[in-house]
Design an enzyme around this catalytic site. Structure first.
Site, PDB file in Angstrom:
ATOM      1  N   LYS A 297       7.146   1.955   8.736  1.00  0.00           N
ATOM      2  CA  LYS A 297       8.020   1.266   9.691  1.00  0.00           C
ATOM      3  C   LYS A 297       8.427  -0.103   9.159  1.00  0.00           C
ATOM      4  O   LYS A 297       7.585  -0.976   8.972  1.00  0.00           O
ATOM      5  CB  LYS A 297       7.329   1.060  11.037  1.00  0.00           C
TER       6      LYS A 297
ATOM      7  N   GLU B  87      -2.455  -7.475   4.598  1.00  0.00           N
ATOM      8  CA  GLU B  87      -1.856  -8.575   3.819  1.00  0.00           C
ATOM      9  C   GLU B  87      -1.236  -9.508   4.846  1.00  0.00           C
ATOM     10  O   GLU B  87      -0.201  -9.181   5.427  1.00  0.00           O
ATOM     11  CB  GLU B  87      -0.766  -8.039   2.882  1.00  0.00           C
TER      12      GLU B  87
ATOM     13  N   CYS C 231       4.884 -15.428   2.311  1.00  0.00           N
ATOM     14  CA  CYS C 231       3.486 -15.603   2.738  1.00  0.00           C
ATOM     15  C   CYS C 231       2.735 -16.510   1.764  1.00  0.00           C
ATOM     16  O   CYS C 231       1.831 -17.225   2.151  1.00  0.00           O
ATOM     17  CB  CYS C 231       2.811 -14.251   2.838  1.00  0.00           C
TER      18      CYS C 231
ATOM     19  N   GLU D 240       0.686 -21.815   9.615  1.00  0.00           N
ATOM     20  CA  GLU D 240       1.784 -21.263   8.817  1.00  0.00           C
ATOM     21  C   GLU D 240       3.115 -21.466   9.552  1.00  0.00           C
ATOM     22  O   GLU D 240       3.274 -21.046  10.688  1.00  0.00           O
ATOM     23  CB  GLU D 240       1.544 -19.769   8.595  1.00  0.00           C
TER      24      GLU D 240
HETATM   25  P1  NAP Z   1       4.550  -9.528  12.369  1.00  0.00           P
HETATM   26  O1  NAP Z   1       5.155  -9.999  13.608  1.00  0.00           O
HETATM   27  O2  NAP Z   1       3.079  -9.377  12.301  1.00  0.00           O
HETATM   28  O3  NAP Z   1       5.259  -8.132  12.045  1.00  0.00           O
HETATM   29  C1  NAP Z   1       4.960  -7.354  10.911  1.00  0.00           C
HETATM   30  C2  NAP Z   1       5.261  -5.910  11.234  1.00  0.00           C
HETATM   31  O4  NAP Z   1       4.352  -5.428  12.246  1.00  0.00           O
HETATM   32  C3  NAP Z   1       6.654  -5.658  11.791  1.00  0.00           C
HETATM   33  O5  NAP Z   1       7.123  -4.413  11.338  1.00  0.00           O
HETATM   34  C4  NAP Z   1       6.390  -5.642  13.281  1.00  0.00           C
HETATM   35  O6  NAP Z   1       7.380  -4.980  14.024  1.00  0.00           O
HETATM   36  C5  NAP Z   1       5.067  -4.907  13.344  1.00  0.00           C
HETATM   37  N1  NAP Z   1       4.286  -5.137  14.550  1.00  0.00           N
HETATM   38  C6  NAP Z   1       4.432  -6.098  15.515  1.00  0.00           C
HETATM   39  N2  NAP Z   1       3.489  -5.961  16.459  1.00  0.00           N
HETATM   40  C7  NAP Z   1       2.726  -4.903  16.104  1.00  0.00           C
HETATM   41  C8  NAP Z   1       1.574  -4.262  16.674  1.00  0.00           C
HETATM   42  N3  NAP Z   1       1.018  -4.706  17.790  1.00  0.00           N
HETATM   43  N4  NAP Z   1       1.037  -3.211  16.028  1.00  0.00           N
HETATM   44  C9  NAP Z   1       1.571  -2.756  14.872  1.00  0.00           C
HETATM   45  N5  NAP Z   1       2.655  -3.299  14.299  1.00  0.00           N
HETATM   46  C10 NAP Z   1       3.220  -4.364  14.900  1.00  0.00           C
HETATM   47  O7  NAP Z   1       4.930 -10.416  11.136  1.00  0.00           O
HETATM   48  P2  NAP Z   1       6.387 -10.913  10.759  1.00  0.00           P
HETATM   49  O8  NAP Z   1       6.685 -12.047  11.637  1.00  0.00           O
HETATM   50  O9  NAP Z   1       7.317  -9.766  10.692  1.00  0.00           O
HETATM   51  O10 NAP Z   1       6.166 -11.377   9.246  1.00  0.00           O
HETATM   52  C11 NAP Z   1       5.776 -12.634   8.903  1.00  0.00           C
HETATM   53  C12 NAP Z   1       4.298 -12.664   8.592  1.00  0.00           C
HETATM   54  O11 NAP Z   1       3.980 -11.751   7.550  1.00  0.00           O
HETATM   55  C13 NAP Z   1       3.854 -14.004   8.080  1.00  0.00           C
HETATM   56  O12 NAP Z   1       2.672 -14.376   8.718  1.00  0.00           O
HETATM   57  C14 NAP Z   1       3.602 -13.765   6.596  1.00  0.00           C
HETATM   58  O13 NAP Z   1       2.702 -14.640   6.004  1.00  0.00           O
HETATM   59  C15 NAP Z   1       3.150 -12.369   6.586  1.00  0.00           C
HETATM   60  N6  NAP Z   1       3.360 -11.760   5.266  1.00  0.00           N
HETATM   61  C16 NAP Z   1       2.266 -11.547   4.476  1.00  0.00           C
HETATM   62  C17 NAP Z   1       2.411 -10.993   3.210  1.00  0.00           C
HETATM   63  C18 NAP Z   1       1.228 -10.756   2.338  1.00  0.00           C
HETATM   64  O14 NAP Z   1       1.353 -10.019   1.376  1.00  0.00           O
HETATM   65  N7  NAP Z   1       0.075 -11.330   2.626  1.00  0.00           N
HETATM   66  C19 NAP Z   1       3.675 -10.636   2.760  1.00  0.00           C
HETATM   67  C20 NAP Z   1       4.775 -10.868   3.585  1.00  0.00           C
HETATM   68  C21 NAP Z   1       4.589 -11.427   4.852  1.00  0.00           C
HETATM   69  P3  NAP Z   1       8.608  -5.867  14.616  1.00  0.00           P
HETATM   70  O15 NAP Z   1       9.388  -6.371  13.469  1.00  0.00           O
HETATM   71  O16 NAP Z   1       9.388  -4.908  15.403  1.00  0.00           O
HETATM   72  O17 NAP Z   1       7.995  -6.949  15.425  1.00  0.00           O
END
Ligand code: NAP
Ligand code: MG
Length: 491
Positions: A197, A271, A305, A402
């Protein structure tokens, strides 16, 4: 003519004229008005008939309608993946599996211009980055893992590696195609099938990848790509017939997933977020370091990230570094992501821009001194000026949390011990940067900084052969390299 901030560097760097716009053509791309769910090798309508809009954050205009998968659709996708695993993929000789993965890599290369433009339109990142970084790296991940598919016994000698079954994979919006490649390539190479997804705001390159996978002739159901919101992701996590969850995203959602999976037999890799220290010593090559700091925080609007969002500069060179940083910021071009001159594109969504602006207010109220470039932002779309916070202190929220935007905090330090203590004193541990002329200092710091990836005299460099992942609240498990195979195998 551009404004300068009056410093000598600014007047040299800020040219007396503006670059003529050089927008990338969008004529060669093909987009549907409406996208369905990619299940069992076909695009199918969502059961409940619901769709959401994906918009271009640089123009605020709708690009397409995208299907929203509910629990029943997730179940269909998992069933398709299970059938493909049992009947086809787990029985196929590994060398044959490798050919499909190679083919996907080749096809990404062939369609790279289209992927790059769509990535920039849907997510807001500058075309230079999607063209030169995201898309080539995505292809390289498939190439790299294709090579391992029939050599797993050599990767793990005397251990008899076996696939797990169906992998559920959930990815964020900052590197949409690249994160899909990071997830799908090792899963296929190890003989697993996939339900993936993408994030709600950036589904289009994953859906393009679905078209490519269909055209590649990969057996039906081996990769299923379904779109939707957080609820769709939660349905994947909770599905009883999934063997492994690979999640990249925020620490909050990662914790929720870990709670949901506690006590089940599902394997998990997380991650999550980061708040990297970029440390510059007095003996560093200062001009290169300034470029590295700029790249570390302003690359991809700070939606990284592992962004170098906390700068630690040794006291003796602080004034020089800050002066050079301010000057270099003046020359950064903020604007149209499709323009090849653009350095900083659009913030991915309205919600993310609000979050960044909220943190900028928090920083001011905490008493840090703000400095922003004097550029003018486009009248439409979600944009943010490159921002520095001087005199930030360790207890400030802008230092601890962050922000995920083009905002850099600056702290000074005197000794190696002090900077290690400050760099590690944070809930995250994903990455860090060290700038110094001394190899011994690099080795000292790399062994004592609690961060999964540490760059020395460079920043934000990625390679499929190199494992990536975090310590502490930045998650666990590694993606990339040999290590990236392991989470998809049992022994
Ligand atoms: P997010 O809100 O956690 O969303 C990530 C993914 O999870 C999206 O596809 C989201 O869908 C989905 N999601 C949301 N709620 C969920 C739930 N309860 N259960 C399962 N899946 C769910 O993060 P983001 O705002 O998209 O991304 C930014 C974050 O990602 C930052 O904190 C960044 O540091 C982190 N990141 C980490 C890495 C790494 O390798 N460590 C790499 C890239 C990004 P929706 O989009 O529909 O909400
Ligand atoms: Mg979008």
């Amino acid at each position: 003519m551009k404004k300068t901030n009056g410093s000598p560097e600014a007047s040299t760097l800020s040219t007396a004229w503006d670059y003529t716009p050089s927008p990338e053509s969008t004529e060669h791309i093909h987009l549907e008005k409406q996208y369905e769910l990619f299940i069992d090798g076909k695009f199918v309508k969502p059961g409940a008939g619901k769709y959401f809009d994906t918009i271009n954050p640089a123009t605020e205009q709708k690009i397409a309608s995208v299907a929203e998968a509910d629990e029943k659709d997730v179940n269909k996708a998992v069933q398709a993946a299970r059938k493909a695993y049992d009947k086809v993929w787990s029985r196929m000789p590994a060398a044959e599996r490798a050919k499909y993965i190679y083919r996907i890599a080749r096809m990404i290369q062939e369609r790279s211009r289209e992927f790059a433009v769509i990535e920039s339109m849907d997510g807001g990142k500058p075309i230079r980055e999607s063209r030169d970084i995201d898309v080539p790296l995505a292809a390289n991940h498939f190439f790299y893992y294709a090579g391992w598919a029939d050599k797993l016994e050599y990767a793990f000698p005397n251990r008899k590696p076996n696939s797990l079954g169906v992998a559920g994979q959930i990815i964020p919006w900052n590197f949409p195609l690249l994160m899909a490649a990071w997830k799908i390539a090792p899963a296929l190479a190890t003989g697993n099938t996939v339900v993936l997804k993408p994030a709600e705001t950036t589904p289009l390159t994953a859906l393009k990848l679905a078209e490519l996978i269909r055209d590649s002739g990969l057996p039906d159901g081996v990769v299923n790509i379904i779109t939707g919101a957080g609820k769709t992701g939660a349905a994947i996590v909770g599905h009883p017939d999934i063997n492994k969850i690979a999640f990249t995203g925020s620490t909050d959602v990662g914790k929720l997933i870990q709670k949901t999976l506690a006590g089940t037999s599902k394997k998990l890799t997380l991650e999550l977020g980061g708040k990297a220290a970029n440390i510059i010593f007095e003996d560093a090559p200062i001009d290169q370091a300034v470029e590295g700091i700029i790249n570390g925080i302003f690359f991809n609007q700070g939606h990284v990230c592992c962004a170098g969002s906390r700068l630690f500069v040794q006291e003796g060179i602080a004034d020089t570094v800050i002066r050079k940083l301010k000057a270099r910021m003046e020359s950064l071009i903020v604007g149209d992501p499709l323009d090849k001159n653009t350095d900083i594109g659009a913030i991915n969504s309205k919600g993310q821009l609000e979050t960044i602006n909220r943190y900028i207010e928090i920083g001011k109220n905490e008493g840090a001194e703000i400095h922003q470039s004097s550029c003018t932002l486009p009248g439409k779309g979600y944009f943010c000026k490159p921002t520095l916070f001087l005199n930030a202190s360790q207890s400030h929220r802008i230092v601890q949390e962050e922000i995920f935007g083009p905002v850099l905090t600056i702290q000074t330090f005197r000794t190696v011990e002090e900077v290690i203590e400050k760099a590690n004193n944070i809930p995250y541990g994903l990455s860090a940067g060290v700038w110094t002329d001394k190899g011994s200092k690099i080795f000292n710091l790399t062994s004592r900084l609690r961060a999964g990836v540490i760059w020395a005299n460079t920043y934000n460099k990625f390679d499929p052969t190199s494992p990536f992942g975090g310590y502490k609240e930045s998650g666990f498990g590694r993606e990339g390299g040999l290590h990236g195979l392991q989470p998809y195998l049992k022994f």
